[in-house]
Design a protein around this motif. Structure first.
Motif, PDB file in Angstrom:
ATOM      1  N   ASP A  56       1.113  -1.073   0.169  1.00  0.00           N
ATOM      2  CA  ASP A  56       0.118  -0.086   0.121  1.00  0.00           C
ATOM      3  C   ASP A  56       1.054   1.347   0.100  1.00  0.00           C
ATOM      4  O   ASP A  56       1.702   1.290  -0.690  1.00  0.00           O
ATOM      5  N   HIS A  96      -3.587   5.554   4.176  1.00  0.00           N
ATOM      6  CA  HIS A  96      -4.336   4.483   3.838  1.00  0.00           C
ATOM      7  C   HIS A  96      -3.539   3.141   4.198  1.00  0.00           C
ATOM      8  O   HIS A  96      -4.510   2.076   4.797  1.00  0.00           O
ATOM      9  N   CYS A 100      -5.010   0.344   6.930  1.00  0.00           N
ATOM     10  CA  CYS A 100      -5.376  -1.087   6.594  1.00  0.00           C
ATOM     11  C   CYS A 100      -4.617  -2.066   7.603  1.00  0.00           C
ATOM     12  O   CYS A 100      -5.120  -2.919   8.306  1.00  0.00           O
ATOM     13  N   SER A 148      -5.568  -3.713  -0.979  1.00  0.00           N
ATOM     14  CA  SER A 148      -6.451  -3.033  -0.871  1.00  0.00           C
ATOM     15  C   SER A 148      -6.466  -1.904  -2.186  1.00  0.00           C
ATOM     16  O   SER A 148      -6.752  -0.788  -2.108  1.00  0.00           O
ATOM     17  N   LEU A 149      -5.874  -2.469  -3.269  1.00  0.00           N
ATOM     18  CA  LEU A 149      -5.871  -1.501  -4.346  1.00  0.00           C
ATOM     19  C   LEU A 149      -6.034  -2.484  -5.700  1.00  0.00           C
ATOM     20  O   LEU A 149      -5.716  -3.701  -5.586  1.00  0.00           O
ATOM     21  N   SER A 177      -9.016  -5.938  -3.035  1.00  0.00           N
ATOM     22  CA  SER A 177     -10.017  -5.401  -2.867  1.00  0.00           C
ATOM     23  C   SER A 177     -10.867  -5.283  -4.171  1.00  0.00           C
ATOM     24  O   SER A 177     -10.304  -5.289  -5.110  1.00  0.00           O
ATOM     25  N   TRP A 188      -8.156  -8.129  -8.317  1.00  0.00           N
ATOM     26  CA  TRP A 188      -9.032  -8.996  -7.433  1.00  0.00           C
ATOM     27  C   TRP A 188      -9.952  -9.976  -8.434  1.00  0.00           C
ATOM     28  O   TRP A 188     -10.814 -10.760  -7.808  1.00  0.00           O
ATOM     29  N   SER A 240     -11.715  -1.283   0.348  1.00  0.00           N
ATOM     30  CA  SER A 240     -10.300  -1.191   0.623  1.00  0.00           C
ATOM     31  C   SER A 240     -10.132  -1.474   1.960  1.00  0.00           C
ATOM     32  O   SER A 240      -9.161  -1.727   2.671  1.00  0.00           O
ATOM     33  N   THR A 243     -11.377  -5.299   3.195  1.00  0.00           N
ATOM     34  CA  THR A 243     -10.197  -6.278   2.717  1.00  0.00           C
ATOM     35  C   THR A 243      -9.400  -6.600   3.796  1.00  0.00           C
ATOM     36  O   THR A 243      -9.181  -7.859   4.108  1.00  0.00           O
TER      37      THR A 243
ATOM     38  N   THR B  83      -4.357   4.043  -7.158  1.00  0.00           N
ATOM     39  CA  THR B  83      -4.822   2.926  -7.193  1.00  0.00           C
ATOM     40  C   THR B  83      -6.340   2.771  -7.679  1.00  0.00           C
ATOM     41  O   THR B  83      -7.060   1.573  -7.794  1.00  0.00           O
ATOM     42  N   GLN B  85      -9.152   3.616  -7.094  1.00  0.00           N
ATOM     43  CA  GLN B  85     -10.342   3.176  -5.946  1.00  0.00           C
ATOM     44  C   GLN B  85     -10.622   4.482  -5.169  1.00  0.00           C
ATOM     45  O   GLN B  85      -9.968   5.134  -5.109  1.00  0.00           O
TER      46      GLN B  85
END
Lengths: 278, 212
Positions: A56, A96, A100, A148-149, A177, A188, A240, A243, B83, B85
């Motif tokens: 991340d 971020h 996580c 998470s990306l 995610s 994913w 995200s 996850t 990303t 997102q």
């Protein structure tokens, strides 16, 4: 093990078969209960001994909700545009990754946390950095990698799929995610990863198995209070953050049953999901 | 390319850019209205510079932010862009680093922000920010979906703007290829019906030949 008649140029490949006198080779250590329950799967587990990687924006060291971080690495591009791995002294470039990490820590308090930062090294080449980061994380043999990306770059899909498959076969679980928007992105969507979307329940241990993939599980992703920069917290929503809830669960199950393959782990998750074993 | 054709094309590109600008403004205005928010903004990715540039702003910051730039790979907007997102953040705390970064990327320090990537095919074009939505009720996943749908519409507007600008650049610059095509189009347009149809058939054949 029998050996294939032909040999590849680089390594000897076995014949993918199981002769009668070799059945002992696939004998399993694990004793499966008559019914897989949450109690059997992860009750009393803490994540101890499990190495979790957060791929991340980095992790803020010293955040009270994150605790100890065992490794901090960054992937970047050198002057020739080649990817390099180095120790990361920059921390989190967004917040971020710290969020996580905090969620994983809240579920699996004794797991190891390792950060592989693939963001914040320049926008150009970010896809290349993401691929290199995932490859490096798989080479390190982490037990669980939280992603998470995703990327929408189609030309990376093939490489990401190969990496996801190699992780699957070497027992590195990729938890990725699902996209929050109606667009196609990777990794994913690959069946070798555990893909996660959000549900609206506030319970961190509530998760659902989705019988209609590509998204396979739903976990808590609405209005989650998470760790952020400067030791702070804030409230977030999105897949995200769902996850790392599943990543934490994976760490719990694996710390209690370390012999599980990704396939078996996914089966345990499905059998203990709230809509399967209410 | 004749001066008249170049002028006409340039005027068309200019008018289209103005219209696209109005469309972007309308989109941020509507985004702000839908979520009953204090402000909304669209930031366009300048890939060569590795920066995000304010292209449309509604509400707080609308007077000062257009054209302001910041790095495209860090902070909330950077994470969202890289990303692909969306991020929805609320109860944003008092961390000075976060506040500074938020102020740089939004013009003021919001309590809540929603940032969503603007994607066209497999490219990220920029991001849409919606700041301080009305929080009299909890956020829902349906609103998250609405945000995504709305972002798709904004992406199309942004792609139009980018295409218009590329056409403008082609006219401004060397523009040899574009000039030849525009000149040919003008000649074709001036032909009587029958000869023009013959010309179009010829172009179709030529296109097939070149595509081999």
């Amino acid at each position: 093990m029998t050996i294939a008649a032909h040999e590849s140029e680089h390594e000897e490949l076995p014949a993918w078969s199981l002769p009668a006198d070799a059945v002992d080779r696939v004998r399993l250590e694990i004793r499966w209960p008559e019914r897989v329950t949450r109690e059997w799967a992860f009750e009393g587990a803490t994540g101890k001994g499990i190495r979790v990687c957060i791929l991340d924006s980095g992790i803020e060291v010293g955040h009270p909700l994150v605790g100890d971080v065992q490794g901090l690495y960054a992937i970047s591009l050198d002057e020739e545009g080649e990817t390099i791995v180095s120790e990361d002294g920059q921390g989190d470039t967004c917040g971020h990754g710290t969020a996580c990490a905090g969620i994983v820590r809240s579920l699996a308090p004794e797991c190891e946390l390792h950060s592989v930062r693939v963001l914040g090294g320049g926008y150009t080449g970010s896809g290349k950095v993401l691929v290199a980061g995932l490859r490096w994380a798989i080479e390190q043999g982490f037990d669980v990698v939280n992603m998470s990306l995703s990327t929408t770059k189609r030309d990376l899909a093939g490489t990401l799929r190969e990496l996801a498959d190699s992780a699957y076969f070497q027992r590195t679980v990729l938890v990725a995610s699902a996209h929050n928007m109606p667009v196609e992105s990777f990794p994913w969507r690959f069946s070798s990863v555990i893909s996660v979307g959000s549900h609206e329940s506030p319970d961190p241990m509530t998760f659902y198995f989705n019988p209609e993939p590509p998204v396979e599980f739903f976990a808590r992703g609405l209005e989650v209070d998470v760790a952020w920069l400067g030791g702070s917290t804030l409230r977030t929503t999105g897949n995200s953050f769902a996850t790392p809830h599943v990543t934490g669960l994976c760490a719990l199950v694996l710390s209690k049953h370390p012999e599980l393959t990704p396939f078996q782990l996914k089966s345990v998750l499905s059998l203990t999901a709230n809509n399967v074993a209410p | 390319m004749s001066e008249q054709v170049r002028s006409a094309a340039a005027a068309g590109v200019l008018a289209a850019d103005e219209l696209h600008g109005s469309l972007i403004q309308s989109i941020v205005d509507v985004a702000r209205a839908i979520f009953n928010a204090k402000a909304a903004s669209i930031l366009l990715l300048d890939e060569d510079a590795g920066e995000l540039v304010f292209d449309g702003v509604s509400g707080e910051g609308s007077e000062t932010l257009i054209g302001r730039r910041f790095p495209a790979d860090t902070g909330i907007a950077g994470w969202v862009l890289t990303t692909r997102q969306p991020l929805v953040l609320e109860n944003v705390g008092s961390d000075p680093r976060f506040s500074q970064e938020a102020a740089d990327s939004t013009g003021y320090v919001p309590k809540a922000m929603m940032t969503v990537p603007l994607l066209h095919e497999d490219r990220a074009l920029g991001v849409l920010n919606v700041l301080d939505r009305a929080q009299d009720k909890s956020f829902t996943l349906a609103e998250m979906e609405l945000l995504g749908l709305f972002a798709n519409q904004a992406s199309i507007a942004l792609e139009l703007r980018l295409r218009g600008r590329r056409a403008g650049e082609a006219l401004d610059g060397v523009g040899e290829d574009m000039g030849a095509v525009a000149s040919f189009a003008a000649t074709l347009d001036a032909l009587p019906e029958e000869r023009r149809e013959a010309g179009l058939r010829l172009i179709a054949e030529l296109e097939q030949l070149l595509a081999r």
